[in-house]
Design a protein around this motif. Structure first.
Motif, mmCIF file in Angstrom:
data_model
loop_
_atom_site.group_PDB
_atom_site.id
_atom_site.type_symbol
_atom_site.label_atom_id
_atom_site.label_comp_id
_atom_site.label_asym_id
_atom_site.label_seq_id
_atom_site.Cartn_x
_atom_site.Cartn_y
_atom_site.Cartn_z
ATOM 1 N N GLY A 164 0.814 -1.216 0.000
ATOM 2 C CA GLY A 164 0.000 0.000 0.000
ATOM 3 C C GLY A 164 0.842 1.258 0.000
ATOM 4 N N TRP A 165 1.917 1.233 0.771
ATOM 5 C CA TRP A 165 2.793 2.425 0.817
ATOM 6 C C TRP A 165 3.462 2.655 -0.533
ATOM 7 N N VAL A 166 3.913 1.579 -1.152
ATOM 8 C CA VAL A 166 4.539 1.706 -2.470
ATOM 9 C C VAL A 166 3.532 2.231 -3.479
ATOM 10 N N HIS A 167 2.286 1.760 -3.413
ATOM 11 C CA HIS A 167 1.265 2.242 -4.352
ATOM 12 C C HIS A 167 1.012 3.735 -4.162
ATOM 13 N N ASP A 168 0.965 4.183 -2.925
ATOM 14 C CA ASP A 168 0.702 5.603 -2.665
ATOM 15 C C ASP A 168 1.871 6.497 -3.077
ATOM 16 N N HIS A 169 3.093 5.955 -3.085
ATOM 17 C CA HIS A 169 4.281 6.764 -3.377
ATOM 18 C C HIS A 169 5.012 6.263 -4.629
ATOM 19 N N ARG A 170 4.315 5.572 -5.505
ATOM 20 C CA ARG A 170 4.986 4.941 -6.648
ATOM 21 C C ARG A 170 5.641 5.974 -7.578
ATOM 22 N N THR A 171 4.996 7.096 -7.776
ATOM 23 C CA THR A 171 5.582 8.117 -8.659
ATOM 24 C C THR A 171 6.871 8.682 -8.073
ATOM 25 N N VAL A 172 6.838 8.975 -6.774
ATOM 26 C CA VAL A 172 8.041 9.495 -6.118
ATOM 27 C C VAL A 172 9.163 8.469 -6.165
ATOM 28 N N LEU A 173 8.843 7.209 -5.937
ATOM 29 C CA LEU A 173 9.863 6.165 -5.958
ATOM 30 C C LEU A 173 10.489 6.032 -7.345
ATOM 31 N N ARG A 174 9.685 6.128 -8.374
ATOM 32 C CA ARG A 174 10.226 6.034 -9.734
ATOM 33 C C ARG A 174 11.131 7.227 -10.049
ATOM 34 N N VAL A 175 10.705 8.415 -9.641
ATOM 35 C CA VAL A 175 11.539 9.597 -9.878
ATOM 36 C C VAL A 175 12.860 9.480 -9.120
ATOM 37 N N VAL A 176 12.804 8.990 -7.889
ATOM 38 C CA VAL A 176 14.032 8.823 -7.089
ATOM 39 C C VAL A 176 14.954 7.802 -7.745
ATOM 40 N N ALA A 177 14.396 6.710 -8.253
ATOM 41 C CA ALA A 177 15.216 5.690 -8.907
ATOM 42 C C ALA A 177 15.911 6.258 -10.144
#
Length: 435
Positions: A371-384
């Motif tokens: 759930g946390w990854v789903h809520d922050h998926r865009t931020v995680l992709r940008v960080v990667a």
């Protein structure tokens, strides 16, 4: 008149309504040229044309003005067997160009004959001077070959390269105190040479040189117009190599920004850069062939080895720019709406979904993490993506292989994010445990 059926009457009414709507609609304006799109196309085209020129300019500038890079480029030449053989032959030939062993031996025999040596013995000794000279030449050749292949020669070679390049930079930049212009001639100041000679002779006991005053004789070494042109070219190259890469980047960034379709602009930019690098690589291959074909056959191997060593840093830069451009173009293509891109993305999504279902059957639950990854998926992709770019920027030295590895690792990270991403609909079907 034949009566209309219900469906025919409905179709007629629909067409009448469409005609009435078209009559009431305002007249279509004449389409004006999209100057923004045209400007973006011009900027991207200029940037792609300047990209290989920027790489060439920086490489030439590094070879001309950067002594460390010049030494690093030229130093391995002395380690090439073909170059060592050519240097050995050249040195040996130069030595025996000034030392005629057979003539010296014949002179010695003639001197002995003048002192009373019998003519028969003198003739026999004369017949041996030829083989003696040949044997001595082979001995000198072997000794020179051993010397050229020794580590001591590598140190001397590097020192000579560094000293010569530093003096060349000083002359080209106009900062060499030993070089001046008088009239239409380039004058070399021999004062430092006179001082060094005086010190060496005095140290060896010839103190009479101390009577020589501090003089600065000059020697004409060339035409002033040639040096002025060389200095002008040097200064121009220094300026172009400093600013042209930045101008290229600004043009490409502005072109992508102005484009209506940023993704398509990135695609064209990436593939345009890659195509420019291919053109330069082909040009280097052609130049290599022309160079080798225009030298004697005995010099072909050392010329080829020398050329490959000299342009190796340029080839590394070409590979790097080609891979980066190719990755940008492929990334923009895969993000597009084409049938191939859509199928590839759908296939990757199905693969990740299949892996997620397999993990769920095996008891793997993402729980709160999903759930946390789903809520922050865009931020995680940008960080990667940002971390991948930073790693590439600070990598020393960057290379095409490193760029490819970083891109593959980034794809893996994005796949992991997609694997852990769990929408609310899927979380509702799973237990609340987070293991």
């Amino acid at each position: 008149m034949v009566p209309l059926h219900d469906d025919e009457r409905a179709e007629l009414l629909r067409l009448r309504e469409e005609v009435a709507a078209l009559r009431k609609a305002p007249p279509r304006r004449r389409r004006t040229p999209n100057w923004r799109a045209a400007g973006a196309a011009v900027l991207i085209t200029l940037g792609c044309l300047l990209a290989p020129l920027s790489l060439l300019t920086v490489w030439v500038h590094n070879q001309v003005s950067n002594t460390d890079r010049f030494v690093a480029t030229m130093s391995p030449l002395i380690e090439q067997p073909s170059v060592q053989a050519a240097v050995t032959d050249r040195v040996t030939g130069t030595i025996f160009g000034y030392v005629d062993v057979q003539a010296y031996a014949n002179q010695a025999v003639d001197a002995l004959a003048a002192q009373g040596l019998s003519p028969v013995l003198a003739d026999r000794l004369h017949s041996l001077t030829g083989p003696l000279a040949s044997s001595l030449q082979g001995f000198v050749h072997d000794q020179v070959s051993t010397l050229v292949a020794s580590p001591q020669v590598r140190a001397v070679w590097d020192q000579a390269l560094r000293g010569g390049h530093e003096q060349l930079n000083a002359v080209m930049s106009g900062n060499a105190s030993a070089i001046g212009i008088a009239g239409d001639k380039v004058q070399l100041d021999l004062g430092p040479l006179i001082t060094a000679a005086k010190q060496r002779l005095a140290a060896n006991g010839f103190t009479a040189v101390n009577a020589v005053p501090d003089v600065h004789p000059t020697l004409a070494v060339g035409d002033a117009a040639t040096l002025i042109k060389a200095r002008s070219a040097y200064n121009t190259l220094d300026t172009v190599a400093t600013w042209l890469p930045w101008v290229t980047l600004v043009l490409l960034a502005a072109g992508v920004y102005l484009a209506r379709n940023h993704r398509r602009a990135l695609l064209n930019t990436g593939f345009g850069i890659a195509a420019g690098m291919v053109v330069i690589a082909v040009a280097l291959f052609v130049v290599r062939g022309v160079l080798i074909s225009n030298v004697p056959s005995r010099s072909a191997a050392p010329a080829a080895d020398s050329y490959d060593l000299i342009v190796r840093f340029l080839r590394d830069g070409l590979r790097l720019a080609f891979v980066v451009g190719l990755l940008i173009g492929i990334g923009a293509f895969l993000a597009g709406p084409s049938v191939t891109a859509v199928r590839l993305r759908a296939g990757a999504s199905r693969l990740i979904a299949w892996l997620r279902r397999g993990g769920a059957k095996a008891g793997l639950r993402t729980g709160k993490v999903g759930g946390w990854v789903h809520d922050h998926r865009t931020v995680l992709r940008v960080v990667a993506v940002g971390l991948a770019v930073l790693v590439f920027i600070f990598l020393s030295p960057p290379s095409g292989l490193a760029a490819l590895v970083i891109a593959l690792v980034l794809l893996g990270c994005l796949g992991v994010i997609q694997f852990l991403d769990q929408p609310p609909a899927e979380r509702a079907d799973q237990p609340t445990s987070a293991t």
